[in-house]
Design a protein around this motif. Structure first.
Motif, PDB file in Angstrom:
ATOM      1  N   CYS A 278       0.757  -1.095   0.040  1.00  0.00           N
ATOM      2  CA  CYS A 278       0.040  -0.050  -0.002  1.00  0.00           C
ATOM      3  C   CYS A 278       0.932   1.154   0.091  1.00  0.00           C
ATOM      4  CB  CYS A 278      -0.922   0.010   1.174  1.00  0.00           C
ATOM      5  SG  CYS A 278      -0.053  -0.125   2.759  1.00  0.00           S
TER       6      CYS A 278
ATOM      7  N   LEU B 251      -3.194   4.862   5.195  1.00  0.00           N
ATOM      8  CA  LEU B 251      -2.782   3.825   4.416  1.00  0.00           C
ATOM      9  C   LEU B 251      -3.626   3.779   3.196  1.00  0.00           C
ATOM     10  CD1 LEU B 251      -2.438   0.878   7.092  1.00  0.00           C
ATOM     11  CD2 LEU B 251      -0.886   2.599   6.078  1.00  0.00           C
ATOM     12  N   GLU B 252      -3.009   3.919   1.938  1.00  0.00           N
ATOM     13  CA  GLU B 252      -3.888   4.092   0.725  1.00  0.00           C
ATOM     14  C   GLU B 252      -3.623   2.660  -0.043  1.00  0.00           C
ATOM     15  OE1 GLU B 252      -5.925   6.169  -0.155  1.00  0.00           O
ATOM     16  OE2 GLU B 252      -5.425   7.965   1.189  1.00  0.00           O
ATOM     17  N   PHE B 253      -4.579   2.156  -0.485  1.00  0.00           N
ATOM     18  CA  PHE B 253      -4.551   0.741  -1.023  1.00  0.00           C
ATOM     19  C   PHE B 253      -4.753   1.174  -2.811  1.00  0.00           C
ATOM     20  CE2 PHE B 253      -5.354  -0.053   3.017  1.00  0.00           C
ATOM     21  CZ  PHE B 253      -4.500  -0.953   3.196  1.00  0.00           C
ATOM     22  N   ARG B 254      -3.725   1.239  -3.663  1.00  0.00           N
ATOM     23  CA  ARG B 254      -3.842   1.642  -4.861  1.00  0.00           C
ATOM     24  C   ARG B 254      -3.161   0.899  -5.978  1.00  0.00           C
ATOM     25  NH1 ARG B 254      -4.666   7.147  -4.090  1.00  0.00           N
ATOM     26  NH2 ARG B 254      -3.791   7.947  -2.447  1.00  0.00           N
TER      27      ARG B 254
ATOM     28  N   TYR C  73       0.368  -0.088  -6.110  1.00  0.00           N
ATOM     29  CA  TYR C  73       0.976  -0.903  -5.096  1.00  0.00           C
ATOM     30  C   TYR C  73       0.877  -2.415  -5.034  1.00  0.00           C
ATOM     31  CZ  TYR C  73       1.842   4.126  -3.225  1.00  0.00           C
ATOM     32  OH  TYR C  73       2.004   5.285  -3.026  1.00  0.00           O
TER      33      TYR C  73
ATOM     34  N   ARG D  53      -6.419  -2.843  -5.053  1.00  0.00           N
ATOM     35  CA  ARG D  53      -6.838  -1.449  -5.076  1.00  0.00           C
ATOM     36  C   ARG D  53      -7.662  -1.399  -3.607  1.00  0.00           C
ATOM     37  NH1 ARG D  53      -9.960   0.161 -10.254  1.00  0.00           N
ATOM     38  NH2 ARG D  53     -10.093   1.897  -9.166  1.00  0.00           N
ATOM     39  N   THR D  54      -7.982  -2.422  -3.007  1.00  0.00           N
ATOM     40  CA  THR D  54      -8.595  -2.553  -1.482  1.00  0.00           C
ATOM     41  C   THR D  54      -8.236  -3.594  -0.940  1.00  0.00           C
ATOM     42  OG1 THR D  54     -10.253  -4.114  -2.303  1.00  0.00           O
ATOM     43  CG2 THR D  54     -10.967  -1.584  -2.620  1.00  0.00           C
ATOM     44  N   LEU D  55      -8.197  -3.146   0.454  1.00  0.00           N
ATOM     45  CA  LEU D  55      -7.734  -4.465   1.482  1.00  0.00           C
ATOM     46  C   LEU D  55      -9.273  -5.078   1.687  1.00  0.00           C
ATOM     47  CD1 LEU D  55      -5.607  -5.261   3.485  1.00  0.00           C
ATOM     48  CD2 LEU D  55      -6.411  -3.847   5.179  1.00  0.00           C
TER      49      LEU D  55
ATOM     50  N   ASP E  49     -10.593   1.051   0.919  1.00  0.00           N
ATOM     51  CA  ASP E  49      -9.234   1.469  -0.264  1.00  0.00           C
ATOM     52  C   ASP E  49      -8.653   2.563   0.558  1.00  0.00           C
ATOM     53  OD1 ASP E  49     -11.137   3.806   0.391  1.00  0.00           O
ATOM     54  OD2 ASP E  49     -12.033   3.723  -1.718  1.00  0.00           O
ATOM     55  N   SER E  50      -8.659   3.070   2.023  1.00  0.00           N
ATOM     56  CA  SER E  50      -8.034   3.802   2.680  1.00  0.00           C
ATOM     57  C   SER E  50      -8.389   3.842   4.222  1.00  0.00           C
ATOM     58  CB  SER E  50      -8.508   5.397   2.248  1.00  0.00           C
ATOM     59  OG  SER E  50      -7.621   6.255   2.956  1.00  0.00           O
TER      60      SER E  50
END
Length: 238
Positions: free
Chosen positions: A130, A152-155, A158, A161-163, A177-178
């Motif tokens: 992330c 924390l940003e899930f992109r 990285y 796109r999501t945790l 997603d954040s």
């Protein structure tokens, strides 16, 4: 990368390892991250570890001296442990470290990281790559607090796109997603106006009470973050 032809090497202290497999004629494997945390060493974490900045400009409470030490009582009853691993310069670097330049914001001040959530029984809940950046407004300057919230940003650049993880017990949502890791600046011990008025459960109590009354509100939990194996206190994810 682990070379099977080399002699075995023992890990004697806290460590976060990132491993991949390479074979001729094959694509590299995904990078796997796993943390090894030794409680006895964490309880004795020094106030000035080697290799970390000895001071943070403007930190009034400690007279501009950084203090990485911890109170052992914090670890007596953790609900989760969360470890983040990243390039040390991205955290502490004089030019680009987000912890040093806490007032900087925007995409240019987001850094790549890997997050591992470790359950209370020691099992790994989830591992994901992330981005991480400092979060907030009034709590960004070192002169206002000795501990900053992060996000924390899930992109896609990285990894996922999501945790996908049940971060909050009994909550219907498990895809994020954040995630903001609140340091609870107001009414927290790091509120320099009056550290003795800290009430770490205030927000959690208010949220749980609202949910119990049938109102719409967020869920609450606590995590104990580690940055590259360095214990970083208690945070509340939202």
């Amino acid at each position: 990368m682990v070379d099977s032809d080399r002699a075995e090497q023992r890990v004697e202290g806290n460590a976060t390892l990132r491993v991949l497999a390479l074979a001729e004629g094959h694509e590299p494997s995904p990078v796997i991250t796993h943390s090894y945390l030794i409680l006895d060493q964490i309880l004795r974490q020094p106030g000035a570890p080697d290799g970390l900045p000895p001071s943070w400009a403007g930190a009034r409470l400690s007279q501009e001296a950084a203090d990485y030490g911890m109170d052992a009582a914090i670890l007596e009853d953790p609900a989760y442990t969360e470890d983040r691993v990243m390039d040390p310069d991205d955290l502490w670097g004089t030019d680009d470290g987000i912890c040093i330049h806490s007032t900087r914001r925007g995409d240019s001040w987001e850094r790549p990281a890997s997050i591992e959530i470790i359950e209370i029984d020691g099992s790994t809940g989830v591992v994901a790559d992330c981005g991480i950046r400092i979060h907030g407004d009034g709590w960004r300057p070192h002169a206002n607090t000795t501990k900053h919230p992060s996000r924390l940003e899930f992109r896609e650049r990285y990894g996922p796109r999501t945790l996908d993880y049940a971060l909050f017990v009994n909550a219907p949502v498990r895809r994020f997603d954040s995630i903001v890791l609140r340091a609870q600046g107001s009414r927290g011990w790091q509120d320099l106006r009056d550290p003795e008025q800290a009430q770490g459960i205030r927000d959690a109590f208010a949220r749980d009470s609202a949910l119990a009354m049938g109102k719409a509100d967020g869920h609450a939990t606590d995590v104990h973050p580690y940055l590259n194996g360095l214990y970083w206190g208690l945070n509340m994810p939202v």
